[in-house]
Design an enzyme around this catalytic site. Structure first.
Site, PDB file in Angstrom:
ATOM      1  N   TYR A   1      -2.234 -12.149 -28.190  1.00  0.00           N
ATOM      2  CA  TYR A   1      -0.872 -11.709 -27.857  1.00  0.00           C
ATOM      3  C   TYR A   1      -0.952 -10.673 -26.740  1.00  0.00           C
ATOM      4  CZ  TYR A   1       3.840  -9.742 -28.443  1.00  0.00           C
ATOM      5  OH  TYR A   1       5.138  -9.325 -28.236  1.00  0.00           O
TER       6      TYR A   1
ATOM      7  N   ASP B   1      -7.051  -6.982 -22.148  1.00  0.00           N
ATOM      8  CA  ASP B   1      -5.863  -6.409 -22.770  1.00  0.00           C
ATOM      9  C   ASP B   1      -6.351  -5.509 -23.898  1.00  0.00           C
ATOM     10  OD1 ASP B   1      -3.690  -5.726 -24.223  1.00  0.00           O
ATOM     11  OD2 ASP B   1      -2.860  -7.746 -24.423  1.00  0.00           O
TER      12      ASP B   1
ATOM     13  N   LYS C   1       0.087   1.314 -27.289  1.00  0.00           N
ATOM     14  CA  LYS C   1      -0.193   1.819 -28.636  1.00  0.00           C
ATOM     15  C   LYS C   1      -0.814   3.233 -28.635  1.00  0.00           C
ATOM     16  CE  LYS C   1       0.430  -2.609 -30.616  1.00  0.00           C
ATOM     17  NZ  LYS C   1       0.072  -3.960 -30.201  1.00  0.00           N
TER      18      LYS C   1
HETATM   19  C1  LIG Z   1       0.994  -4.850 -29.216  1.00  0.00           C
HETATM   20  C2  LIG Z   1       0.289  -5.587 -28.166  1.00  0.00           C
HETATM   21  C3  LIG Z   1       0.900  -5.876 -26.936  1.00  0.00           C
HETATM   22  C4  LIG Z   1       2.344  -5.591 -26.658  1.00  0.00           C
HETATM   23  O1  LIG Z   1       2.635  -4.225 -26.657  1.00  0.00           O
HETATM   24  P1  LIG Z   1       4.161  -3.768 -26.855  1.00  0.00           P
HETATM   25  O2  LIG Z   1       4.086  -2.282 -26.702  1.00  0.00           O
HETATM   26  O3  LIG Z   1       4.555  -4.225 -28.217  1.00  0.00           O
HETATM   27  O4  LIG Z   1       4.960  -4.403 -25.805  1.00  0.00           O
HETATM   28  C5  LIG Z   1       0.134  -6.473 -25.948  1.00  0.00           C
HETATM   29  N1  LIG Z   1      -1.152  -6.777 -26.160  1.00  0.00           N
HETATM   30  C6  LIG Z   1      -1.763  -6.536 -27.333  1.00  0.00           C
HETATM   31  C7  LIG Z   1      -3.209  -6.876 -27.504  1.00  0.00           C
HETATM   32  C8  LIG Z   1      -1.056  -5.953 -28.382  1.00  0.00           C
HETATM   33  O5  LIG Z   1      -1.661  -5.764 -29.561  1.00  0.00           O
END
Ligand SMILES: *Cc1c(COP(=O)(O)O)cnc(C)c1O
Length: 428
Positions: free
Chosen positions: A144, A239, A267
């Protein structure tokens, strides 16, 4: 436990907010029942609107790595708020947090702050496309990267190598530029690269997958990915929205000693306020507006409250690197305890763990990619979730989520959790 007030609040919320929630993962669609409304939180505990205390294993989906309402973070926000909450002009604290982040993360010279992980990944891909002059991207099924159009893609049917939209509203035109690969399968990546020679701008990956449960990269996979990208003039985007400032000061790049071309954050970097960021070497970051041609902007980007929270959080992690060891030890302790009670109760399971990320899959096959993660028994998960909730332990309401361990957890909390799992396991 009683959830009378939570249920009433949810009914009210549903009238004016789609599904009663501002992000679908908060709904209980995967497990049944109604979401718990939080009143406040401190350290490792949530206190809900019905007065129940829950041990928290989600921690806002990662940010609260040092626990809720962590004093240095809260105080930094309060002090900043008194001096104005947004200016749309540069402030010194933006440079301070940028300097600290650049010193902690390997292989980056510059960093740009945005407001979410979604924005970070979306902007990183645009930058990669602008920098390489190519259009296509490779992502991995089950990873994601936020909800921007290019990432809401599922595997195409039949022989097609390109993806199809997995949400209405994403156009076929967008989907055709996203190629879907299988996590931990380097031959699959090589085949996609070969079939799309000189068309791929970047490969984006969660270096430790955390959005299909926790899935570590198999030995040599990230190294091989680095080699393929370098050989084909493809940028490798890590990511690290989940892994950054969690697995180590320098995230997965440091843990696995692999250099990504662009790293995305979110995060933990915001200490619980809305912050994302993307970072790279000078030659790539200088491609961004206002000094380069790739456009990217944000009215509230680098917001002083968000930067104050993030700076306080990163400062703590930078000054006390033993936190990462402590987190990993606590998670390993939990792993051993859970494995023991599930085995004793004859519950089929696989546990994956890297540092302070851990997940339980109710299946005995190795979990290495999206297909193996999807094999888990969801009926058992539902009963497991509700059993733990009743015992005062809150895990994510979906079998596809990693548990985010916080350093605020005590060994008594962990023992309580393992005992609760033992009790629940007898009912599964
Ligand atoms: C949570 C997450 C996102 C998205 O971040 P948001 O602040 O919710 O937009 C993107 N990449 C990874 C790996 C994530 O865990």
């Amino acid at each position: 436990m009683i959830y009378k007030r939570s249920s009433a609040l949810f009914a009210e919320a549903e009238k004016v907010i789609p599904g009663g929630v501002n992000s679908p993962v908060r709904a209980f669609n995967g497990v049944g029942g109604t979401p718990i409304f939080v009143k406040e939180a401190k350290g490792a505990y949530l206190y809900d609107e019905d007065g129940n205390r829950l041990i928290d294993y989600i921690n806002s989906w990662g940010p609260m790595i040092l626990g809720h309402a962590h004093e240095p973070v809260v105080n930094a926000v309060i002090e900043k708020a008194k001096k104005g909450t947004s200016f749309g002009m540069p402030t010194e604290i933006e440079t301070q947090i940028a300097e600290l982040a650049v010193s902690m993360v390997p292989n980056i010279d510059k960093i740009r702050f945005v407001n979410s992980g979604t924005e970070a990944c979306m902007s990183a891909v645009r930058l990669a496309r602008g920098f390489t002059g190519k259009d296509k991207i490779i992502k991995f099924a089950g990873c994601y990267h936020g909800h921007s159009d290019s990432f809401l893609i599922q595997a195409g049917s039949g022989a097609s190598t390109f993806g199809t939209p997995n949400s209405p509203g994403v156009t076929k035109g967008t989907a055709k530029d996203t190629l879907l690969a299988t996590y931990n399968d380097i031959e699959n990546v090589k085949a996609l690269v070969e079939a799309n020679k000189n068309e791929i701008a970047c490969v984006i990956i969660e270096p430790v997958a955390g959005n299909m449960g926790c899935i570590p990269p198999t030995k040599g996979f990230l190294e091989a990915l680095r080699t393929v990208c370098t050989a084909n003039n493809i940028l490798l985007i890590f990511d690290e929205v989940m892994t950054g400032f969690r697995l180590a000061k320098g995230g997965a790049q440091e843990l696995y000693n692999i250099k990504a071309d662009i790293a995305c954050f979110g995060k933990v970097i915001g200490g619980g306020l809305p912050v994302g960021a993307f970072a790279a070497r000078n030659e790539i970051m200088n491609y961004l507006a206002p000094i380069g041609p790739v456009y990217q902007a944000g009215t509230l980007s680098g917001n002083p409250l968000a930067m104050a929270a993030g700076l306080a959080m990163l400062t703590e992690l930078n000054n006390k690197p033993e936190i990462f060891t402590s987190l990993a030890e606590k998670t390993a302790y939990l792993h051993t305890g859970i494995a023991k009670v599930l085995t004793e109760n004859n519950i089929t399971h696989t546990i994956n763990r890297v540092g302070s990320m851990i997940s339980i899959h109710f299946d005995d096959a190795e979990v290495v990619d999206f297909n193996s993660a999807a094999k888990g028994n969801n009926d058992i998960f539902k009963a497991f979730f509700h059993g733990l909730l009743n015992a005062g332990v809150y895990i994510a309401p979906s079998a596809f989520e990693t548990w985010f361990i916080t350093d605020a957890l005590s060994y008594e909390d962990l023992d309580f959790t393992i005992a609760a799992i033992n009790t629940v396991a007898k009912t599964l």
